[in-house]
Every structure is written in C-alpha cells, then in structure tokens.
Design a protein around this motif. Structure first.
Motif, PDB file in Angstrom:
ATOM      1  N   PHE A   1      15.459 -17.524  -0.492  1.00 27.51           N
ATOM      2  CA  PHE A   1      15.138 -17.007   0.835  1.00 27.51           C
ATOM      3  C   PHE A   1      14.030 -15.964   0.759  1.00 27.51           C
ATOM      4  CE2 PHE A   1      15.565 -14.056   4.349  1.00 27.51           C
ATOM      5  CZ  PHE A   1      15.447 -14.929   5.421  1.00 27.51           C
ATOM      6  N   GLY A   2      14.120 -15.063  -0.203  1.00 22.47           N
ATOM      7  CA  GLY A   2      13.116 -14.000  -0.327  1.00 22.47           C
ATOM      8  C   GLY A   2      11.720 -14.547  -0.582  1.00 22.47           C
ATOM      9  N   ILE A   3      11.602 -15.462  -1.534  1.00 20.81           N
ATOM     10  CA  ILE A   3      10.308 -16.059  -1.832  1.00 20.81           C
ATOM     11  C   ILE A   3       9.811 -16.863  -0.637  1.00 20.81           C
ATOM     12  CG2 ILE A   3       9.145 -17.794  -3.257  1.00 20.81           C
ATOM     13  CD1 ILE A   3       9.507 -15.130  -4.665  1.00 20.81           C
ATOM     14  N   GLY A   4      10.698 -17.616  -0.006  1.00 18.12           N
ATOM     15  CA  GLY A   4      10.302 -18.411   1.160  1.00 18.12           C
ATOM     16  C   GLY A   4       9.823 -17.552   2.309  1.00 18.12           C
ATOM     17  N   ALA A   5      10.558 -16.468   2.580  1.00 19.76           N
ATOM     18  CA  ALA A   5      10.166 -15.576   3.675  1.00 19.76           C
ATOM     19  C   ALA A   5       8.812 -14.939   3.387  1.00 19.76           C
ATOM     20  CB  ALA A   5      11.237 -14.507   3.882  1.00 19.76           C
ATOM     21  N   LEU A   6       8.585 -14.524   2.149  1.00 22.49           N
ATOM     22  CA  LEU A   6       7.287 -13.934   1.793  1.00 22.49           C
ATOM     23  C   LEU A   6       6.159 -14.954   1.923  1.00 22.49           C
ATOM     24  CD1 LEU A   6       8.026 -11.748  -1.366  1.00 22.49           C
ATOM     25  CD2 LEU A   6       7.075 -10.972   0.801  1.00 22.49           C
ATOM     26  N   ALA A   7       6.345 -16.105   1.319  1.00 21.74           N
ATOM     27  CA  ALA A   7       5.290 -17.120   1.307  1.00 21.74           C
ATOM     28  C   ALA A   7       4.972 -17.638   2.704  1.00 21.74           C
ATOM     29  CB  ALA A   7       5.682 -18.285   0.392  1.00 21.74           C
ATOM     30  N   LEU A   8       6.005 -17.998   3.437  1.00 25.62           N
ATOM     31  CA  LEU A   8       5.778 -18.571   4.761  1.00 25.62           C
ATOM     32  C   LEU A   8       5.350 -17.518   5.776  1.00 25.62           C
ATOM     33  CD1 LEU A   8       8.572 -20.837   3.969  1.00 25.62           C
ATOM     34  CD2 LEU A   8       6.636 -21.776   5.182  1.00 25.62           C
ATOM     35  N   GLY A   9       5.893 -16.314   5.656  1.00 25.02           N
ATOM     36  CA  GLY A   9       5.464 -15.234   6.539  1.00 25.02           C
ATOM     37  C   GLY A   9       4.006 -14.881   6.311  1.00 25.02           C
ATOM     38  N   GLN A  10       3.626 -14.791   5.050  1.00 26.30           N
ATOM     39  CA  GLN A  10       2.235 -14.502   4.691  1.00 26.30           C
ATOM     40  C   GLN A  10       1.312 -15.624   5.160  1.00 26.30           C
ATOM     41  OE1 GLN A  10       0.949 -14.606   0.445  1.00 26.30           O
ATOM     42  NE2 GLN A  10       0.902 -12.380   0.733  1.00 26.30           N
ATOM     43  N   GLY A  11       1.724 -16.858   4.965  1.00 23.26           N
ATOM     44  CA  GLY A  11       0.913 -17.989   5.413  1.00 23.26           C
ATOM     45  C   GLY A  11       0.730 -17.984   6.919  1.00 23.26           C
TER      46      GLY A  11
ATOM     47  N   ILE B   1       8.904 -23.470  -4.058  1.00 28.27           N
ATOM     48  CA  ILE B   1       9.251 -24.863  -4.362  1.00 28.27           C
ATOM     49  C   ILE B   1      10.101 -24.911  -5.620  1.00 28.27           C
ATOM     50  CG2 ILE B   1       8.302 -27.087  -5.118  1.00 28.27           C
ATOM     51  CD1 ILE B   1       5.896 -26.467  -3.212  1.00 28.27           C
ATOM     52  N   GLY B   2       9.694 -24.163  -6.630  1.00 27.16           N
ATOM     53  CA  GLY B   2      10.462 -24.117  -7.877  1.00 27.16           C
ATOM     54  C   GLY B   2      11.867 -23.587  -7.664  1.00 27.16           C
ATOM     55  N   ALA B   3      11.994 -22.522  -6.867  1.00 22.56           N
ATOM     56  CA  ALA B   3      13.317 -21.949  -6.595  1.00 22.56           C
ATOM     57  C   ALA B   3      14.201 -22.940  -5.846  1.00 22.56           C
ATOM     58  CB  ALA B   3      13.167 -20.658  -5.786  1.00 22.56           C
TER      59      ALA B   3
ATOM     60  N   THR C   1      29.820 -18.010  -8.305  1.00 23.50           N
ATOM     61  CA  THR C   1      29.370 -17.547  -6.989  1.00 23.50           C
ATOM     62  C   THR C   1      28.251 -16.524  -7.098  1.00 23.50           C
ATOM     63  OG1 THR C   1      31.176 -15.937  -6.928  1.00 23.50           O
ATOM     64  CG2 THR C   1      31.552 -18.032  -5.825  1.00 23.50           C
ATOM     65  N   VAL C   2      28.255 -15.699  -8.120  1.00 21.63           N
ATOM     66  CA  VAL C   2      27.175 -14.722  -8.284  1.00 21.63           C
ATOM     67  C   VAL C   2      25.850 -15.456  -8.501  1.00 21.63           C
ATOM     68  CG1 VAL C   2      26.283 -12.848  -9.742  1.00 21.63           C
ATOM     69  CG2 VAL C   2      28.705 -12.926  -9.168  1.00 21.63           C
ATOM     70  N   LEU C   3      25.860 -16.479  -9.332  1.00 18.58           N
ATOM     71  CA  LEU C   3      24.649 -17.264  -9.567  1.00 18.58           C
ATOM     72  C   LEU C   3      24.193 -17.948  -8.279  1.00 18.58           C
ATOM     73  CD1 LEU C   3      22.518 -18.443 -11.494  1.00 18.58           C
ATOM     74  CD2 LEU C   3      24.138 -20.273 -12.012  1.00 18.58           C
ATOM     75  N   GLU C   4      25.118 -18.501  -7.523  1.00 20.46           N
ATOM     76  CA  GLU C   4      24.765 -19.171  -6.269  1.00 20.46           C
ATOM     77  C   GLU C   4      24.179 -18.191  -5.265  1.00 20.46           C
ATOM     78  OE1 GLU C   4      27.361 -21.994  -4.574  1.00 20.46           O
ATOM     79  OE2 GLU C   4      28.049 -22.711  -6.520  1.00 20.46           O
ATOM     80  N   TYR C   5      24.776 -17.014  -5.122  1.00 18.55           N
ATOM     81  CA  TYR C   5      24.238 -16.007  -4.199  1.00 18.55           C
ATOM     82  C   TYR C   5      22.849 -15.549  -4.644  1.00 18.55           C
ATOM     83  CZ  TYR C   5      28.822 -15.611  -1.975  1.00 18.55           C
ATOM     84  OH  TYR C   5      29.988 -15.866  -1.298  1.00 18.55           O
ATOM     85  N   CYS C   6      22.667 -15.380  -5.950  1.00  4.26           N
ATOM     86  CA  CYS C   6      21.350 -14.968  -6.465  1.00  4.26           C
ATOM     87  C   CYS C   6      20.300 -16.040  -6.197  1.00  4.26           C
ATOM     88  CB  CYS C   6      21.429 -14.657  -7.959  1.00  4.26           C
ATOM     89  SG  CYS C   6      22.298 -13.115  -8.314  1.00  4.26           S
TER      90      CYS C   6
END
Length: 132
Positions: free
Chosen positions: A57-67, A15-17, A46-51
């Motif tokens: 995406f990484g945090i979302g995939a971990l959190a939602l996949g784990q849930g 949520i924070g990200a 663009t580097v900041l936007e890609y990061c």
C-alpha cells in the motif's frame, strides 16, 4: 529525499511488492504444505502478511500519487489501485468469503500490478508538463 524518489521507479517496486504478495498468498501454501509439520508457519504468519500489505500500500500510494499529481492527472490508475487493494483486504479479512480468499487476493494483486503498469505508461506520456 525527493531526489531519491525521482530516481527510483516506484511503480516497478510496487509491481514487485504486489507479485511477492500474490506468490506468498497463492503459491506458497501449495508449495510448502509440509512446513507446518516441521513447525514452520510462514504461510500463516500474520505479521508477515500485515507487513506485505502495508509495504504494498505504501509503495502504491507513493507511486500512484506522485504519478497523478506530477505527471498525468488521470484517475484510472488510482481507481484500479484502490479496487485492487480493497480486493486484497477482502481476501485477507472477509471471513465469509473464505472459499474465495485466493481468488480475491490474486485478482486484487493483478489489479494493483495493472494500476502500476498503467501509471508507468501515463507517466511516459505526461500531460502536465513537457519532459526533455
């Protein structure tokens, strides 16, 4: 390593990200319109936007996949996350929708936040196994 992920609330981090991404993409250009005059281009970095996109995406995939796998087995949070992320990517990279860029990004970020909130709610009322 798995113990660290269990103690961290990945949905809260997600949520924070998403909120940071939404603020960066929507509000920063309004607040810092004078920065390019000073040679600072934080709004078009663009580097900041890609990061930010990769982190979100990484945090979302971990959190939602784990849930999904460990707690509730409900697809709605995953579908909301995928839709939100597709809108984020569309706002960033679909050049024909330049007039809709900030609208797509804001709706996408809101969908990702909604997916994390829904995931948190479903995790509290776990169907897969009993929590004591």
């Amino acid at each position: 390593m798995e113990n660290i992920f269990r103690r961290m609330n990945l949905d809260t981090i997600g949520i924070g990200a998403s909120m940071i991404c939404a603020v960066h993409c929507a509000l920063l250009p309004l607040l810092f319109a004078a920065l390019p005059l000073l040679g600072m281009e934080i709004t078009e970095n663009t580097v900041l936007e890609y990061c930010l996109l990769l982190f979100s995406f990484g945090i979302g995939a971990l959190a939602l996949g784990q849930g999904y796998l460990r707690h509730h087995r409900r697809l709605l949070p995953l579908l909301l996350f995928i839709s939100g992320f597709a809108l984020l990517l569309g706002g960033h990279f679909w050049t024909e929708a330049a007039a809709w860029e900030y609208t797509l990004i804001c709706i996408g970020a809101a969908a990702i936040v909604g997916a994390h909130l829904l995931n948190q709610r479903h995790r509290r009322y776990c169907r897969v196994h009993k929590h004591h």
